[in-house]
Design a protein around this motif. Structure first.
Motif, PDB file in Angstrom:
ATOM      1  N   ASN A  32      -9.687  -1.745   3.805  1.00 54.77           N
ATOM      2  CA  ASN A  32     -10.990  -1.247   3.379  1.00 54.77           C
ATOM      3  C   ASN A  32     -10.856  -0.586   2.014  1.00 54.77           C
ATOM      4  O   ASN A  32      -9.932   0.205   1.795  1.00 54.77           O
ATOM      5  CB  ASN A  32     -11.536  -0.212   4.366  1.00 54.77           C
ATOM      6  N   THR A  34      -7.098   1.029  -1.308  1.00 56.71           N
ATOM      7  CA  THR A  34      -7.425   0.502   0.017  1.00 56.71           C
ATOM      8  C   THR A  34      -6.602   1.208   1.082  1.00 56.71           C
ATOM      9  O   THR A  34      -5.511   1.720   0.807  1.00 56.71           O
ATOM     10  CB  THR A  34      -7.144  -1.011   0.099  1.00 56.71           C
ATOM     11  N   ASP A  35      -7.147   1.235   2.308  1.00 60.55           N
ATOM     12  CA  ASP A  35      -6.382   1.787   3.423  1.00 60.55           C
ATOM     13  C   ASP A  35      -5.651   0.660   4.149  1.00 60.55           C
ATOM     14  O   ASP A  35      -5.652  -0.488   3.699  1.00 60.55           O
ATOM     15  CB  ASP A  35      -7.283   2.587   4.375  1.00 60.55           C
ATOM     16  N   ILE A  37     -11.630   2.219  -0.330  1.00 62.70           N
ATOM     17  CA  ILE A  37     -12.124   3.588  -0.120  1.00 62.70           C
ATOM     18  C   ILE A  37     -12.346   4.334  -1.433  1.00 62.70           C
ATOM     19  O   ILE A  37     -12.946   5.406  -1.441  1.00 62.70           O
ATOM     20  CB  ILE A  37     -11.170   4.383   0.791  1.00 62.70           C
ATOM     21  N   VAL A  56     -18.947  -0.102   5.611  1.00 64.00           N
ATOM     22  CA  VAL A  56     -17.486  -0.120   5.705  1.00 64.00           C
ATOM     23  C   VAL A  56     -16.952  -1.541   5.806  1.00 64.00           C
ATOM     24  O   VAL A  56     -15.979  -1.900   5.134  1.00 64.00           O
ATOM     25  CB  VAL A  56     -17.004   0.717   6.914  1.00 64.00           C
ATOM     26  N   THR A  71     -12.416  11.038   1.707  1.00 64.66           N
ATOM     27  CA  THR A  71     -12.288  10.519   0.348  1.00 64.66           C
ATOM     28  C   THR A  71     -10.889  10.787  -0.178  1.00 64.66           C
ATOM     29  O   THR A  71     -10.142  11.589   0.384  1.00 64.66           O
ATOM     30  CB  THR A  71     -13.321  11.182  -0.572  1.00 64.66           C
ATOM     31  N   ARG A  75     -17.045  -3.473   2.605  1.00 64.90           N
ATOM     32  CA  ARG A  75     -16.039  -3.016   1.635  1.00 64.90           C
ATOM     33  C   ARG A  75     -14.629  -3.468   2.011  1.00 64.90           C
ATOM     34  O   ARG A  75     -13.677  -3.146   1.303  1.00 64.90           O
ATOM     35  CB  ARG A  75     -16.060  -1.487   1.504  1.00 64.90           C
ATOM     36  N   ASN A  76     -14.494  -4.169   3.123  1.00 65.39           N
ATOM     37  CA  ASN A  76     -13.181  -4.683   3.503  1.00 65.39           C
ATOM     38  C   ASN A  76     -12.870  -5.921   2.662  1.00 65.39           C
ATOM     39  O   ASN A  76     -13.671  -6.857   2.588  1.00 65.39           O
ATOM     40  CB  ASN A  76     -13.160  -5.034   4.994  1.00 65.39           C
ATOM     41  N   TYR A 121      -8.610   5.146   7.419  1.00 61.79           N
ATOM     42  CA  TYR A 121      -8.567   6.337   6.570  1.00 61.79           C
ATOM     43  C   TYR A 121      -9.915   7.038   6.610  1.00 61.79           C
ATOM     44  O   TYR A 121     -10.958   6.412   6.428  1.00 61.79           O
ATOM     45  CB  TYR A 121      -8.220   5.949   5.132  1.00 61.79           C
ATOM     46  N   GLN A 122      -9.892   8.322   6.882  1.00 59.75           N
ATOM     47  CA  GLN A 122     -11.116   9.106   6.959  1.00 59.75           C
ATOM     48  C   GLN A 122     -11.259   9.966   5.704  1.00 59.75           C
ATOM     49  O   GLN A 122     -10.288  10.519   5.210  1.00 59.75           O
ATOM     50  CB  GLN A 122     -11.090  10.010   8.202  1.00 59.75           C
TER      51      GLN A 122
END
Length: 279
Positions: A132, A127-128, A134, A152, A107, A155-156, A104-105
C-alpha cells in the motif's frame, strides 16, 4: 486430567460454543423450519469446511487427533472467528501461529516525508508490507494520480496495476511490468501465505483482473527489484526512469521507491514542466 487431555477438551468446547453462535443465514444456509437448537449443525460445519463429519465429530468430542493449519483456517472462516479467536484456535490445536502481513497504521514521520519532498523531480513513494502506498511526493502525484482521492485498496500498487485502466496506458509494455510486479509480490508473500488479508486480496484480484487470474497460478517468482521503467505520461509523453528501492531502517517494514530520471534523456525537463503546468 493431564494437560494434553485438558487442551483437547478446551478445543472441543471452543468449537461447540462458536458453532452455536453462527446463524445458518450467516453462512448461506436457508432453513425452512425452526431448529430445536441454535447455531449450525456438526454436519454443516464439516461440509462448509471441507472435512469429514466423523473427523469433525471427534474434534468436538475432544479426541486426541492432530489438526492441520489448513483445517484451522477452514474452520476459522466457517465459524466467522475474529483475529483473537483465530489465534486462540491455533493455540488450542497446538499449531504455530500464522504470520500475518502487518498493515501500517498512521502516517510516516515528518523526517521521512521531508526526504520524499526533497526528491523534487524524482517521483517517490513509501509503501508498507502489503504494498500500500502510504506516503508520496508531488512528482509521484503527477505520475500516478492523487493518492488522497483513493481508498486504501486503490492505493495498493498491485491492485492499481491490475485494475486501473490508466496504468495500462501509462506503462510502456504493461504486460512486462505487470508480470514482473506480480513475481516480486509473490516472492514477498511466501512467509505470509496463511494470512487472511492476503487470501482475500488474491481472491478479489482474481475476480477483478483476467490477467491476474491467468498469471497467478503460474507461480512465477521474481526477487530482483525493477531497474528501469518507461512511462507514457498523458501530458508530457515518454519518460525514462531508473528505479531504486530502499528499506526504511526503523523496523517498520516500509520501503522507499525512487524513480530517478534517466541521464541523457529529457525526462527531468518534462517532469519540471509538469510543475509549471500545474501551478
Amino acid at each position: 486430567m493431564n494437560d494434553e487431555k485438558y487442551r483437547y477438551k478446551e478445543l472441543a468446547d471452543f468449537l461447540k460454543t462458536r458453532r452455536a453462535k453462527i446463524l445458518p443465514s450467516q453462512v448461506g444456509i436457508s432453513t425452512a423450519t425452526p431448529r430445536r437448537t441454535p447455531g449450525l449443525r456438526r454436519e454443516e460445519v464439516a461440509q462448509l469446511a471441507g472435512i469429514g463429519i466423523t473427523w469433525y465429530t471427534w474434534l468436538e468430542q475432544g479426541r486426541p487427533i492432530r489438526v492441520s493449519t489448513q483445517v484451522i483456517e477452514s474452520l476459522s472462516k466457517v465459524l466467522l472467528l475474529d483475529k483473537q479467536e483465530r489465534i486462540h484456535l491455533y493455540l488450542l490445536a497446538n499449531q504455530p501461529l500464522p504470520v500475518d502481513i502487518p498493515g501500517y497504521q498512521g502516517t510516516v514521520s515528518p523526517i521521512l516525508q521531508h526526504v520524499l519532498d526533497s526528491l523534487i523531480f524524482c517521483p517517490s513513494l513509501i509503501t508498507d508490507q502489503r504494498w500500500n502506498v502510504i506516503a508520496w511526493n508531488k512528482a509521484a502525484y503527477f505520475m500516478f494520480g492523487d493518492f488522497c482521492e483513493m481508498n486504501v485498496r486503490e492505493r495498493n500498487i498491485v491492485w492499481a496495476m491490475f485494475t486501473d485502466n490508466k496504468y495500462k496506458q501509462l506503462f510502456v509494455d504493461w504486460n512486462l511490468h505487470a508480470k514482473g510486479l506480480l513475481g516480486r509480490f509473490r516472492s514477498t508473500c511466501g512467509q505470509y501465505i496463511e494470512d487472511s488479508w492476503l487470501a482475500q486480496f488474491i481472491d478479489d484480484l482474481k475476480m477483478q483482473s483476467g490477467e491476474f487470474n491467468l498469471w497467478w497460478p503460474l507461480y512465477e517468482i521474481e526477487s530482483n527489484s525493477e531497474k528501469y521503467k518507461q512511462l507514457n505520461h498523458p501530458i508530457v509523453g515518454i519518460l525514462d526512469f531508473e528505479v531504486s528501492n530502499f528499506d526504511v531502517s526503523d523496523n517498520s517494514g516500509l520501503k522507499l521507491i525512487v524513480h530517478t530520471p534517466l541521464p541523457e534523456t529529457d525526462t527531468a525537463a518534462k517532469i519540471q514542466s509538469l510543475f509549471v503546468e500545474k501551478m
